[in-house]
Design a protein around this motif. Structure first.
Motif, short mmCIF file in Angstrom:
data_model
loop_
_atom_site.label_atom_id
_atom_site.label_comp_id
_atom_site.label_asym_id
_atom_site.label_seq_id
_atom_site.Cartn_x
_atom_site.Cartn_y
_atom_site.Cartn_z
N HIS A 37 82.67 3.68 25.59
CA HIS A 37 83.34 4.48 26.60
C HIS A 37 82.84 4.11 28.00
O HIS A 37 82.57 4.95 28.83
CB HIS A 37 83.12 5.97 26.31
CG HIS A 37 81.68 6.32 26.10
ND1 HIS A 37 80.89 6.83 27.10
CD2 HIS A 37 80.89 6.22 25.00
CE1 HIS A 37 79.67 7.03 26.62
NE2 HIS A 37 79.63 6.68 25.36
N TYR A 38 82.68 2.79 28.20
CA TYR A 38 82.10 2.34 29.45
C TYR A 38 83.12 1.48 30.18
O TYR A 38 83.52 0.43 29.70
CB TYR A 38 80.83 1.54 29.17
CG TYR A 38 79.99 2.17 28.08
CD1 TYR A 38 79.50 3.47 28.23
CD2 TYR A 38 79.72 1.50 26.89
CE1 TYR A 38 78.76 4.07 27.23
CE2 TYR A 38 78.98 2.09 25.89
CZ TYR A 38 78.50 3.38 26.07
OH TYR A 38 77.78 3.97 25.07
N TYR A 172 74.07 10.45 18.26
CA TYR A 172 72.81 10.04 18.92
C TYR A 172 71.64 10.88 18.40
O TYR A 172 70.53 10.40 18.25
CB TYR A 172 72.89 10.22 20.44
CG TYR A 172 73.94 9.38 21.14
CD1 TYR A 172 74.55 8.30 20.51
CD2 TYR A 172 74.31 9.67 22.45
CE1 TYR A 172 75.51 7.54 21.17
CE2 TYR A 172 75.27 8.91 23.11
CZ TYR A 172 75.87 7.85 22.46
OH TYR A 172 76.81 7.11 23.12
N TYR A 228 70.74 4.44 29.21
CA TYR A 228 71.76 3.95 30.16
C TYR A 228 72.33 5.07 31.01
O TYR A 228 72.78 4.83 32.13
CB TYR A 228 72.87 3.15 29.45
CG TYR A 228 73.58 3.90 28.35
CD1 TYR A 228 74.67 4.69 28.61
CD2 TYR A 228 73.11 3.80 27.05
CE1 TYR A 228 75.30 5.38 27.59
CE2 TYR A 228 73.74 4.48 26.02
CZ TYR A 228 74.83 5.28 26.29
OH TYR A 228 75.44 5.96 25.28
N TYR A 229 72.33 6.32 30.50
CA TYR A 229 72.82 7.44 31.31
C TYR A 229 71.90 7.66 32.51
O TYR A 229 72.34 7.95 33.61
CB TYR A 229 72.90 8.72 30.49
CG TYR A 229 73.97 8.68 29.42
CD1 TYR A 229 75.32 8.70 29.77
CD2 TYR A 229 73.63 8.63 28.08
CE1 TYR A 229 76.30 8.66 28.79
CE2 TYR A 229 74.61 8.60 27.09
CZ TYR A 229 75.94 8.62 27.45
OH TYR A 229 76.91 8.58 26.49
FE FE Z 1 77.03 7.11 25.17
#
Ligand code: FE
Length: 348
Positions: A37-38, A172, A228-229
């Motif tokens: 979703h990037y 996650y 990464y967030y």
């Molecule tokens: Fe993610």
């Protein structure tokens, strides 16, 4: 019909079937089903087309929706390549029979064995293309970092009313809890999970970025997030985002024991891929130096290919750390135990 004639007939039929192009088989085309979703992946796909002339038709959806669609399409699915995030989802899709063998010397050489599927007896495979760590973030003004050096610490009584997480049912979390159950045993992992629930500042809600923001405001003292967030906030062009990142400290958990939990984003060739050769070519492209560097820079992940250099200052600011070397495939498998644990302790 004599026996040899029958098998010759069968062989001819099979050859005809293999030669008959599927409705979706097209030269120079790749049908990509992506749950990544990037938005930054766009440039990656454009680069592949530039290098190979193969056009990418993309279907993007959430993991659940994507897998549901594949299930419904069955043998008629146009999907060539499937991109998913998290070991838990890749493992599930593999046992559901969504993938096929790839047998690529390039991938076997470039992607480390711990970041690839284990043989499921049918030879179907998936490959990690990038890695991310699940780390602890804490409010610098309110929490002593000495209290949050391990995942186990999140259950300590000093953190009562301070811990925030997203739902334990999210992949996650399932992967992290699954990894902990592999290390600690299911019973101790469950005790730990119930300790974390007892420390909640609020009931689980939101995604990882929401947890980071709530830690920054002080609503939560500590939380868990994929790296990464956090790096995305550090690199944001919005000053308010960078301020959020400045208010939180980062702990790479379990440096003195099994290491910080690492997960992957991964790719596989779809079971009924009409354009199989293009699919393998795309996977090999994802393992190339340029694609790997792109993944690291574009979405702030670490390359799966060890020799690729990261040029991302904020990502590098997290420093070198000891990563848990538990095989990603066993983390996937352990999600069954993890799901039982979260149900029993009420981490929903
Ligand atoms: Fe993610």
């Amino acid at each position: 019909m004599s026996r040899p004639a029958a098998s010759a007939f069968l062989a001819a039929m099979l050859a005809a079937a293999a030669a008959a192009p599927s409705a979706y088989a097209q030269q120079g085309v790749l049908n990509l089903y992506s749950a990544r979703h990037y938005q930054t992946d766009e440039a990656l796909y454009a680069d592949f087309t530039r290098q190979t002339g193969i056009r990418i038709n993309r279907i993007e959806a959430g993991d659940e929706a994507l897998l549901e669609r594949l299930r419904n399409e069955g043998a008629n699915s146009p999907a060539d390549v499937i991109l998913l995030v998290d070991a838990a989802r890749l493992w599930k899709a593999q046992i559901d029979g969504m993938f096929q063998p790839v047998a690529s010397p390039v991938l076997n050489q470039r992607i480390p064995p711990t970041l690839r599927s284990k043989d499921d007896g049918k030879g179907s495979e998936w490959f990690g293309i990038s890695t991310r760590a699940r780390v602890i973030v804490y409010n610098k003004a309110k929490v002593d970092p000495a209290l949050v050096q391990t995942y186990e610490d999140l259950a300590r009584p000093e953190l009562k009313g301070k811990v925030c997480t997203r739902s334990g049912a999210h992949p996650y979390m399932l992967s992290l809890i699954g990894a902990l159950s592999e290390h600690l045993g299911a019973q101790r992992a469950e005790q730990w999970a119930s300790g974390v629930v007892a420390n909640f500042a609020r009931s689980p809600r939101g995604g990882d970025t929401d947890q980071i923001r709530a830690v920054a405001t002080g609503e939560c003292g500590v939380a868990l997030t994929n790296t990464y967030y956090l790096v995305r906030l550090m690199r944001s062009d919005k000053p308010a985002d960078r301020e959020v990142a400045e208010r939180v400290g980062v702990a790479m958990p379990n440096q003195k024991s099994f290491g910080t939990h690492v997960n992957i984003s991964g790719a596989a060739v779809a079971r009924n891929a009409p354009n199989r050769a293009n699919a393998v070519r795309f996977l090999e492209y994802l393992a190339s130096d340029s694609a790997q560097a792109y993944l690291a820079d574009g979405n702030n992940e670490w390359p799966a290919v060890a020799s690729v250099r990261v040029r991302n200052r904020e990502l590098e600011s997290l420093g070198k750390f000891r990563a848990d070397d538990l095989a990603i495939a066993s983390i996937g498998r352990a999600q069954v135990t993890a799901a039982r644990i979260i149900d029993r302790v009420g981490w929903r």
